[in-house]
Design an enzyme around this catalytic site. Structure first.
Site, PDB file in Angstrom:
ATOM      1  N   LEU A   1       0.677  -1.402   0.237  1.00  0.00           N
ATOM      2  CA  LEU A   1       0.017  -0.107  -0.009  1.00  0.00           C
ATOM      3  C   LEU A   1       1.054   1.314  -0.255  1.00  0.00           C
ATOM      4  O   LEU A   1       2.116   1.174   0.205  1.00  0.00           O
ATOM      5  CB  LEU A   1      -1.040  -0.179   1.228  1.00  0.00           C
ATOM      6  CG  LEU A   1      -2.104  -1.447   1.408  1.00  0.00           C
ATOM      7  CD1 LEU A   1      -2.712  -0.634   2.445  1.00  0.00           C
ATOM      8  CD2 LEU A   1      -3.329  -0.822   0.248  1.00  0.00           C
ATOM      9  N   LYS A   2       0.094   1.960  -0.452  1.00  0.00           N
ATOM     10  CA  LYS A   2       1.465   3.328  -0.515  1.00  0.00           C
ATOM     11  C   LYS A   2      -0.195   4.326   0.299  1.00  0.00           C
ATOM     12  O   LYS A   2      -0.995   5.341  -0.159  1.00  0.00           O
ATOM     13  CB  LYS A   2       1.619   4.105  -2.471  1.00  0.00           C
ATOM     14  CG  LYS A   2       1.560   5.574  -2.123  1.00  0.00           C
ATOM     15  CD  LYS A   2       2.870   5.627  -1.467  1.00  0.00           C
ATOM     16  CE  LYS A   2       4.064   7.015  -1.709  1.00  0.00           C
ATOM     17  NZ  LYS A   2       3.584   7.868  -0.751  1.00  0.00           N
ATOM     18  N   HIS A   3       0.662   4.523   1.750  1.00  0.00           N
ATOM     19  CA  HIS A   3       0.324   5.500   2.726  1.00  0.00           C
ATOM     20  C   HIS A   3       0.329   6.842   2.089  1.00  0.00           C
ATOM     21  O   HIS A   3       1.683   7.375   1.754  1.00  0.00           O
ATOM     22  CB  HIS A   3       0.472   5.432   3.818  1.00  0.00           C
ATOM     23  CG  HIS A   3       0.363   3.935   4.216  1.00  0.00           C
ATOM     24  ND1 HIS A   3      -0.799   4.075   5.518  1.00  0.00           N
ATOM     25  CD2 HIS A   3       0.848   2.803   4.372  1.00  0.00           C
ATOM     26  CE1 HIS A   3      -0.942   2.405   5.462  1.00  0.00           C
ATOM     27  NE2 HIS A   3      -0.045   1.749   4.703  1.00  0.00           N
TER      28      HIS A   3
ATOM     29  N   GLY B   1      -2.646   4.879  -3.162  1.00  0.00           N
ATOM     30  CA  GLY B   1      -2.073   3.496  -4.109  1.00  0.00           C
ATOM     31  C   GLY B   1      -1.803   2.454  -4.032  1.00  0.00           C
ATOM     32  O   GLY B   1      -1.406   2.375  -3.335  1.00  0.00           O
TER      33      GLY B   1
ATOM     34  N   GLU C   1       6.827   6.090   6.057  1.00  0.00           N
ATOM     35  CA  GLU C   1       5.638   7.263   5.882  1.00  0.00           C
ATOM     36  C   GLU C   1       4.918   7.843   7.003  1.00  0.00           C
ATOM     37  O   GLU C   1       4.612   7.108   7.522  1.00  0.00           O
ATOM     38  CB  GLU C   1       5.090   6.158   4.930  1.00  0.00           C
ATOM     39  CG  GLU C   1       4.254   7.523   4.106  1.00  0.00           C
ATOM     40  CD  GLU C   1       4.723   8.134   2.546  1.00  0.00           C
ATOM     41  OE1 GLU C   1       4.203   8.466   2.186  1.00  0.00           O
ATOM     42  OE2 GLU C   1       5.872   7.511   2.573  1.00  0.00           O
TER      43      GLU C   1
END
Length: 1121
Positions: A190-192, A366, A257
């Protein structure tokens, strides 16, 4: 492998699909083997950074860094073990002192008087000594001589930024091919939506993407410190100090992140403030070593740090299904459906310790997909078995004011918030604040070092192999003029070790543009021994004078170091993959996030300056926002305060609207606790505050006739722009409409040209302006974009058409023609003609203004910015190659230009190279004159070039010219089907009609040869069967499958063929439709899906069935639509 239900329910454990047993054993990272001893060590109450700095300096200049997992002593005992006193509504900060928080505020008096912890740092040098040292201009007085050596060690970094040379579609196909052959596994995470935060221990430093010692890093330290409190409870202080010591001793860095609501809005304001570890890096020797994802999970579970959600795809079936899922959800994907779908199609799913839905929300930025080792699933299995999810001992305890409460209570300035946050962290994790405020006791506040450090950095002798590689990298970046800055700061963590002959600094490598990464990658293809250019790049620097004995020691050690490092850092990939495959990575973003972040946030300036028309999609609600704020500018950092209510109302209009924007209405108010970011810094670089991009070309389909037009020329002197402008202005009928054609020649204009053009545009807004001046770079293009926005105009770039090189949009033969034309000019208004002794070098200067962009990149950027591109023919396609003499003289000039600009601001008449330039200019004229016949022969006739340009411009002026697009769009997947050759279906119906009078009578008036243009058999549909079922057919995509046709069913309104798909590669293709069929015909007003009712109509006696015996077989192709 299956895990028991109890573990799965207690820890939300990893999910596995059944796989065959593997006997291979895996050796984990060193920390997993030797790190347990460290976890049992006690540490001192405060870290003596003086001895730590001395130890680090000593080891760095004399011997290789200590290897990971081997440091420490089993007999080590703490001098004092800090005890924590946990009370409701209170928390401990330093020692035994407690700060009452009451109503979630911090005493302003205590914040103002807390100092900076300098007394805990150094006993070796007094404050007065440090003050004298820094005020004595130690850098200016530090001269580089033969005894000057440099030790440079990377202290924090993130993964290299790899730019795929191929299109996303080509990368996807290569990924599928590599996984299908069993050479690799596809890893997806997952893109946090947050900011990059790197941590190397307290003394090692806390870093943002391109900076340190600011509000970004203070917030990161606070959130990471709070993570330890929630994970370890009463043992948190001890574990915080141990973690700092562990990272510093082993020269490691963790990257995270950082997701918060106090540093500005992204796609959705997070429900909680948190970090997720994305990389763990060893920085001891040679190139940085990045841990594999299984090792990251093991590391994080040992220290109880948050991990990301990860999926592994190791078969063709799973990897093709993944990309199909992405395509199906790309326009409406949010966290819940995306994660559920990937859990089903992945071979391995490892949930993150932070649930995106609970901590961030449904809006998902994304996915990141990359190629990893084919052994990764087995490695992951062992890690998850050896490192179960750890408990959170302090999750339910009150740890005092939250990040948002502290920021809300300290909103006077950035410094006030930083101090309040660091005070709240406590001394066990943050013993001092030197990286933020310098040494206040020594009255040394500025961290910035003298700009001359870079030259000293490059001139000094390298003391080890790593240093020489860093010097090599920076020399190359300066030589190629990459858009990057090299900033140096005093290292106050080691201030007591600094002397006039021993300088300790930090270097920040700040890359300003992604083009630098692309250009550097190209250099690495020619020089594979180069170290990568990393994102988030921070280096510890030690410039020192070495004694003869030390020089001899360095010489002895350097040979061994070079040998050891070269052997461990070869270019061959350990998994047998080619380098280009090992680096394959693709980012896949979802439309709901992009709408919020790019269309709304990044377009706020255009909305408030130009009005709701900039938001055609949202025009009904955009006016509400501007009216509410009375046309005041709304900060991009807080755009969600107005966007969320607007999106919530928009979503209520229809289910389609709800799908488009994803989640809405779950607003977190941030106005009162936003961090103060002085100077409007944007650490991630994705907020476009001052110069928003031009409207999306896909929205702007034609050049509007109701607005003005600016024709400009991204070219080089000699490209014939002035002659072309004269022809356009004097052309009969102009550009075909009644708008006046104006021309402004740059060589005749005194003052700021583009400002004067804008003034003229305001006077005559509907005119066509020919901007007769070279427009060579992005700064000029941004001015033109601003002019278009403020004067209601479109802009059209006209460029000479040629092939270009890998690093320049203009080829050498085009450059030769431009120079030849200039050297044949007389009485040029700008004095750039054959009488100018510097004419050749001036053209080289213009040529290098485009350096760094290939022809494709150059044209793509212009089209993406302006939507249009006119190409002016220049060279004949059947020309002979450039003569060697011309190629040689041009390359000689280019090399001379690079030598000159590496040392001086460019002026070929001055400096050490003035005589060389004069010689080159003379030779250039001789070569050009000697090849005049060739240069004239390779150019297209000027009349032809003018005609071609006029045709394109007239089409634009009339509104007949369609916007160009450089991006291939991949739409969402709706259904899976077998595409059948329609000619064979026609033949089948013809044969049936010949053998069966009933069929002949039925199709007689249907005219199937004209009405049936396409034929397919639906396998599964998104609405009927769900997206996951549709995506399962991705493994068969583009594969041939036999389809058996067994019957024709028809009624007075419908007709279809009964069909049964066969197998692909031995695997049966089974349709999800209850009745698989090929629709042939429907009456007017009847939808094709109604053909599904034919079997029921047959039972009711309302349809007819004609058997096809023996069945006919038609070979089709599986497609996802």
């Amino acid at each position: 492998m299956f895990f028991d239900k109890q573990r799965r329910s207690e820890h939300k454990e990893q999910m596995w699909q059944k796989k065959q047993s593997h006997k291979k054993s895996y050796r984990l990272s060193p920390f997993a083997e030797g790190g347990s001893a460290l976890a049992e060590e006690a540490v001192t109450k405060t870290i003596d950074t003086s001895s730590a700095a001395e130890s680090s300096r000593s080891s760095n200049t004399s011997a290789p860094s200590m290897k990971f997992g081997t440091a420490g002593s089993a007999n080590y005992r703490p001098a004092h073990e800090q005890k924590a006193i946990w009370k409701q509504k209170s928390y401990e900060t330093t020692g035994t002192k407690e700060v009452e928080v009451g109503k979630a505020t911090i005493s302003q008096t205590e914040v103002g008087n807390m100092g900076n912890g300098t007394q805990m740092v150094s006993e070796g040098k007094s404050s007065s000594d440090l003050s004298k040292l820094f005020k004595g201009k130690i850098l200016e007085n530090f001269a580089v001589d033969n005894s000057t050596y440099l030790l440079a060690q990377i202290r924090a970094t993130f993964y290299p930024k790899f730019e795929n040379e191929k299109s996303d579609q080509e990368v996807r196909m290569r990924m599928i091919e590599t996984v299908s052959k069993g050479l690799a596994t596809l890893e997806v995470s997952l893109k946090h939506s947050g900011s990059l935060f790197m941590y190397a221990g307290h003394a090692g430093g806390a870093y943002a993407k391109n900076s340190y010692g600011n509000i970004y890093t203070a917030v990161g330290v606070f959130v990471l410190g709070r993570t330890f409190l929630e994970a370890w409870g009463a043992r948190a202080s001890k574990k915080q100090a141990e973690f700092n010591e562990f990272l510093e001793r082993n020269r490691m860095c963790i990257s995270m992140e950082l997701v918060t609501a106090v540093l500005g809005d992204h796609g959705q304001r997070p429900q909680e403030d948190y970090v997720v570890v994305t990389a763990v890096t060893e920085l001891g020797e040679g190139k940085p070593k990045f841990y594999s994802t299984p090792d990251i999970i093991a590391f994080c579970r040992k220290w109880r740090l948050p991990t990301n959600h990860v999926w592994l795809f190791s078969t063709r079936k799973s990897v093709t299904s993944f990309f199909a899922v992405n395509d199906a959800l790309c326009e409406e994907g949010t966290a819940t459906p995306v994660c559920k779908a990937l859990d089903v199609v992945a071979d391995v799913s490892v949930p993150g310790s932070k649930d995106h839905i609970k901590v961030q929300g449904e809006i998902l930025e994304g996915l990141v997909a990359r190629i990893v080792s084919h052994e990764s699933p087995n490695h992951m299995e062992q890690v998850l078995r050896d490192y179960p999810s750890p408990p959170l001992e302090g999750a339910d305890q009150d740890w005092g004011p939250s990040l948002r409460e502290i920021c809300a209570a300290n909103r006077s300035d950035e410094k006030q918030q930083i101090k309040a946050l660091l005070l709240s962290v406590g001394s066990s994790f943050c013993p001092n604040y030197l990286d933020w405020f310098g040494d206040e006791a020594a009255e040394v506040h500025t961290r910035t070092a003298d700009r001359s450090v870079l030259s000293k950095f490059l001139q000094a002798h390298p003391s080890d192999y790593s240093t020489s590689k860093l010097q090599e990298m920076i020399r190359l970046m300066r030589e190629k003029r990459f858009p990057a800055a090299f900033k140096f700061y005093y290292n106050f963590q080691k201030a007591d070790s600094i002397s006039s002959n021993d300088l300790l600094l930090k270097m920040v490598i700040h890359v300003h543009s992604d083009s630098a990464f692309r250009r550097y990658q190209k250099e690495m293809r020619y020089k594979p021994e180069l170290w990568p250019l990393y994102r988030g790049f921070f280096v510890d620097v030690n410039l020192f004078k070495a004694s003869k004995e030390k020089v001899a020691e360095i010489a002895r050690n350097s040979g061994c170091v070079v040998k050891d490092v070269s052997e461990t850092n070869g270019t061959q990939n350990q998994d047998g993959l080619a380098d280009e495959d090992a680096n394959l990575m693709i980012k896949l973003k979802f439309l709901p996030y992009k709408l919020r972040t790019f269309l709304i946030r990044n377009g706020l300036t255009a909305l408030f300056e130009k009005g709701p028309s900039s938001y055609a999609t949202y025009y009904r609600r955009a006016k509400y926002i501007t009216n509410k704020y009375k046309h005041k500018k709304l900060s991009s950092t807080l755009y969600l305060s107005e966007a969320e209510p607007f999106l919530e109302q928009y979503a209520k209009h229809s289910p389609e609207n709800q799908s488009l924007i994803g989640s809405a209405g779950d607003i977190v108010r941030a106005e009162d606790f936003l961090a103060i970011i002085e100077g409007g810094r944007d650490e991630e670089g994705d907020i476009e505050r001052e110069t928003p991009s031009s409207p999306d070309p896909s929205v702007k389909d034609t050049v509007p006739k109701s607005e003005g037009l600016i024709v400009f020329f991204p070219g080089i002197p000699g490209c014939a722009k002035s002659a072309l402008c004269k022809e356009i202005k004097s052309a009969p009928g102009g550009l075909g409409d009644d708008r006046p054609v104006l021309s402004m020649m740059g060589d005749l204009i005194k003052g700021k040209y583009w400002r004067l053009v804008a003034d003229e545009r305001r006077k005559k807004p509907y005119s066509i302006m020919l901007a007769d001046k070279n427009a060579p770079n992005e700064d000029v293009w941004r001015q033109i974009e601003d002019m278009c926005r403020t004067t209601t105009a479109s802009a059209v770039p006209v460029v000479p058409d040629c092939e270009g090189t890998e690093t320049n949009p203009f080829s050498l033969d085009a450059l030769a023609v431009f120079i030849f034309r200039v050297l044949n000019r007389n009485n040029h208004p700008g004095n750039l003609d054959k009488s100018n002794p510097r004419a050749g070098s001036i053209l080289l200067m213009f040529y290098h203004l485009y350096e760094g962009k290939s022809r494709a990149e150059f044209e793509t950027e212009l089209i993406e910015r302006f939507g249009y591109l006119v190409k002016m023919p220049l060279l004949k396609t059947d020309r002979s190659p450039l003569p060697d003499s011309m190629k040689s003289i041009l390359e000689e000039g280019i090399n001379l230009y690079k030598l000159h600009t590496n040392r001086y601001k460019f002026d070929s008449s001055k400096g050490d190279y003035a005589r060389d330039w004069a010689t080159w200019e003379r030779k250039l004229r001789e070569v050009m004159l000697g090849n005049a016949e060739y240069l004239n022969s390779i150019q297209v006739p000027f009349e032809y070039a003018v005609k071609q340009v006029l045709e394109q411009l007239r089409a634009m002026a009339k509104g007949d010219y369609r916007t160009q697009s450089t991006k291939k769009k991949i739409g969402p997947v709706i259904f899976a089907a077998v595409n059948l050759p329609v000619e064979e279906i026609h033949d089948l119906l013809g044969n049936l009609a010949q053998s069966n009078p009933m069929v002949e009578a039925f199709i007689k008036d249907k005219n199937p040869e004209n009405s049936l243009k396409k034929a397919h058999m639906t396998l599964a549909h998104k609405k009927s069967h769900g997206i996951i079922e549709v995506c399962k057919y991705a493994q068969f995509a583009q594969k041939h499958v036999p389809v058996e046709i067994t019957a024709l069913l028809y009624s007075d309104k419908l007709a279809a063929l009964e069909a049964h798909p066969g197998s692909v590669g031995g695997e049966k293709v089974t349709a999800k439709n209850t009745w698989p069929h090929v629709t042939l015909w429907t009456a007017e007003g009847i939808g094709a899906k109604e053909a599904n009712t034919l079997p029921q109509l047959l039972l009711e006696g309302k349809a007819t069935r004609i058997e096809i015996n023996p069945p006919a077989t038609v070979v089709g192709t599986v497609q996802l639509y």
